[in-house]
Design a protein around this motif. Structure first.
Motif, PDB file in Angstrom:
ATOM      1  N   CYS A  12      -3.074   6.625  -1.080  1.00 32.89           N
ATOM      2  CA  CYS A  12      -4.237   5.784  -1.342  1.00 32.89           C
ATOM      3  C   CYS A  12      -5.131   5.769  -0.104  1.00 32.89           C
ATOM      4  O   CYS A  12      -4.760   6.283   0.947  1.00 32.89           O
ATOM      5  CB  CYS A  12      -3.820   4.360  -1.714  1.00 32.89           C
ATOM      6  SG  CYS A  12      -3.129   3.417  -0.337  1.00 32.89           S
TER       7      CYS A  12
ATOM      8  N   PRO B  83      -6.651   3.019   2.014  1.00 30.02           N
ATOM      9  CA  PRO B  83      -6.795   1.575   2.260  1.00 30.02           C
ATOM     10  C   PRO B  83      -8.154   1.241   2.873  1.00 30.02           C
ATOM     11  O   PRO B  83      -8.648   1.936   3.751  1.00 30.02           O
ATOM     12  CB  PRO B  83      -5.657   1.274   3.239  1.00 30.02           C
ATOM     13  CG  PRO B  83      -4.702   2.415   3.103  1.00 30.02           C
ATOM     14  CD  PRO B  83      -5.537   3.599   2.763  1.00 30.02           C
TER      15      PRO B  83
ATOM     16  N   LYS C 258       0.842  -1.197   0.000  1.00 35.75           N
ATOM     17  CA  LYS C 258       0.000   0.000   0.000  1.00 35.75           C
ATOM     18  C   LYS C 258       0.884   1.255   0.000  1.00 35.75           C
ATOM     19  O   LYS C 258       1.921   1.290   0.650  1.00 35.75           O
ATOM     20  CB  LYS C 258      -0.906  -0.001   1.225  1.00 35.75           C
ATOM     21  CG  LYS C 258      -1.916  -1.137   1.206  1.00 35.75           C
ATOM     22  CD  LYS C 258      -2.725  -1.188   2.494  1.00 35.75           C
ATOM     23  CE  LYS C 258      -3.719  -2.340   2.458  1.00 35.75           C
ATOM     24  NZ  LYS C 258      -4.454  -2.477   3.722  1.00 35.75           N
TER      25      LYS C 258
END
Length: 326
Positions: A43, A45, A39
Motif C-alpha cells: 500500500c 501510506p 498498514k
C-alpha cells in the motif's frame, strides 16, 4: 512558573502474528472502534510509518476472503471484486477501501488493566491486553450493560454505557440527573469508555455541578483557588489544611452495586509552582458528551464481553499484571 502537568500517554500495543511470531506495533488502542487494522506492504501510506508493514507474502496463513463468505454482512458493507471481497469503512475523517484478508473470529471478550506509568522503573514495564479464557476471574467484578449501536451507518461504534449519577466522596450529587448523560437518536450525547481520551470529559451541565461540588468541598477545608490555563478548577495543595483532603468520585450505573470509584490520584493532576508550591487541578473537562478517559481508568480492570453486551470492572493493582520491558 508552572512545571508542566504530566498527562497520560496514548497506549502503544505490540502484537505477534504467525507461527514465526512477527511483531507489529499498533500506534494506539481505540476501544471506540469496531475494527482492528494495520498498514500492509504494497500500500502507499499517506503518513510515514516507523515500524514494519505487514507482508502477506511472508504469512503462511494469509488468504483473500471470498465475497460469498458469511463474515461479510452488516455492519460491514461488502464490495465485490471478482472472487475476493473488500469492505468500506466510513468515518468522521476519511473513507477507506481495504482489501479483505484472513479474519480472526470468536474473540468477543477482552480485558485490560492500566497501571501508573510514573517513575523510570514503571515506564519500562509492559501490561497486557487479554482475550477469551486469558481474562482473569474476580468475584469483585461489578457489571453494567454495553448499549447497542443506534444503527446509524456513520455512528462511532464505541462502547457506550448508561451513566445515571455521580457521588463526591460518600455524597450523591443531587444536581446530577440521568438525562444529562442520555444518548440521543442522532448519536450525540451519551457516555462512552475510551482509552484514546487522556482525561475524562463530562457533559457540560453535569460538569458544572461536579466542579462546584468539588470546590465547595475543598473550600470548606480552607483551600486556595488558583488559575492554570486549560483547567477549570485548581487549588494549592501544599498547605497543611489540604493534606489528605482531595476527594474521590464515583460514577454510578443503573445496576445497584455498579459504581466506578475514581481515587483522588486519578481525579487530580499535580503541578509545581515556584511561588505557590504544589497545585492540584481537577482532571476533568466539559464537553458535549461524557467520556471516561484513560487517567480515570488506572488501577481498574475492565472486561468487555461483546457477545453478551456486558462491561465488568473491579479495582486492581495493575502493576502486578506487567512484565519488565526487554
Amino acid at each position: 512558573m508552572y512545571a508542566p502537568l504530566r498527562l497520560p500517554r496514548a497506549l502503544v500495543v505490540g502484537v505477534g502474528t504467525g507461527n514465526g511470531r512477527q511483531d507489529y506495533l499498533f500506534k494506539v488502542v481505540d476501544t471506540s472502534s469496531n475494527l482492528i487494522w494495520m498498514k500492509c506492504k504494497g500500500c502507499d501510506p499517506h503518513s510515514p510509518q516507523r515500524h514494519r508493514l505487514f507482508d502477506k507474502t511472508a504469512s503462511p496463513t494469509f488468504r483473500l476472503v471470498p465475497g460469498t463468505d458469511p463474515f461479510w454482512q452488516p455492519p460491514y458493507w461488502s464490495e465485490f471484486n471478482g472472487q475476493a471481497c473488500a469492505f468500506r469503512v466510513d468515518g468522521p475523517r476519511e473513507r477507506r477501501v481495504i482489501g479483505a484478508t484472513a479474519v480472526a473470529r470468536g474473540l468477543t471478550r477482552f480485558s485490560y488493566c492500566l497501571f501508573h506509568g510514573g517513575g523510570d522503573a514503571n515506564r519500562r514495564r509492559q501490561g497486557f491486553l487479554r482475550f477469551g479464557t486469558d481474562v482473569p476471574r474476580n468475584p469483585r467484578y461489578r457489571t453494567t450493560k454495553i448499549l447497542p449501536a443506534l444503527g446509524a451507518r456513520n455512528e462511532s461504534s464505541g462502547h457506550y454505557v448508561r451513566l445515571v449519577g455521580v457521588s463526591l466522596g460518600a455524597r450523591r450529587l443531587d444536581g446530577i440527573r440521568p438525562e444529562m448523560f442520555a444518548r440521543r437518536d442522532d448519536g450525540q450525547g451519551g457516555c462512552v469508555i475510551d482509552l484514546v481520551t487522556p482525561l475524562t470529559v463530562m457533559a457540560r451541565e453535569a460538569y458544572d455541578v461536579v466542579e462546584a461540588a468539588v470546590w465547595s468541598d475543598l473550600a470548606h477545608y480552607g483551600a486556595e483557588r488558583v488559575e492554570l490555563s486549560g483547567y477549570g478548577l485548581c487549588v494549592r495543595a501544599s498547605s497543611e489544611a489540604m493534606k489528605g483532603r482531595l476527594p474521590s468520585l464515583s460514577l454510578h450505573f443503573p445496576e445497584e452495586e455498579a459504581a466506578l470509584v475514581v481515587s483522588p490520584e486519578q481525579l487530580f493532576l499535580m503541578a509545581d509552582d515556584e511561588e505557590q508550591g504544589r497545585i492540584a487541578c481537577l482532571a476533568m473537562k466539559p464537553g458535549r458528551r461524557t467520556v471516561i478517559g484513560a487517567l480515570q481508568q488506572v488501577d481498574t480492570r475492565f472486561v468487555f464481553d461483546l457477545k453478551d453486551s456486558k462491561l465488568s470492572f473491579a479495582s486492581e493493582l495493575c502493576i502486578q499484571d506487567t512484565v519488565q520491558d526487554v
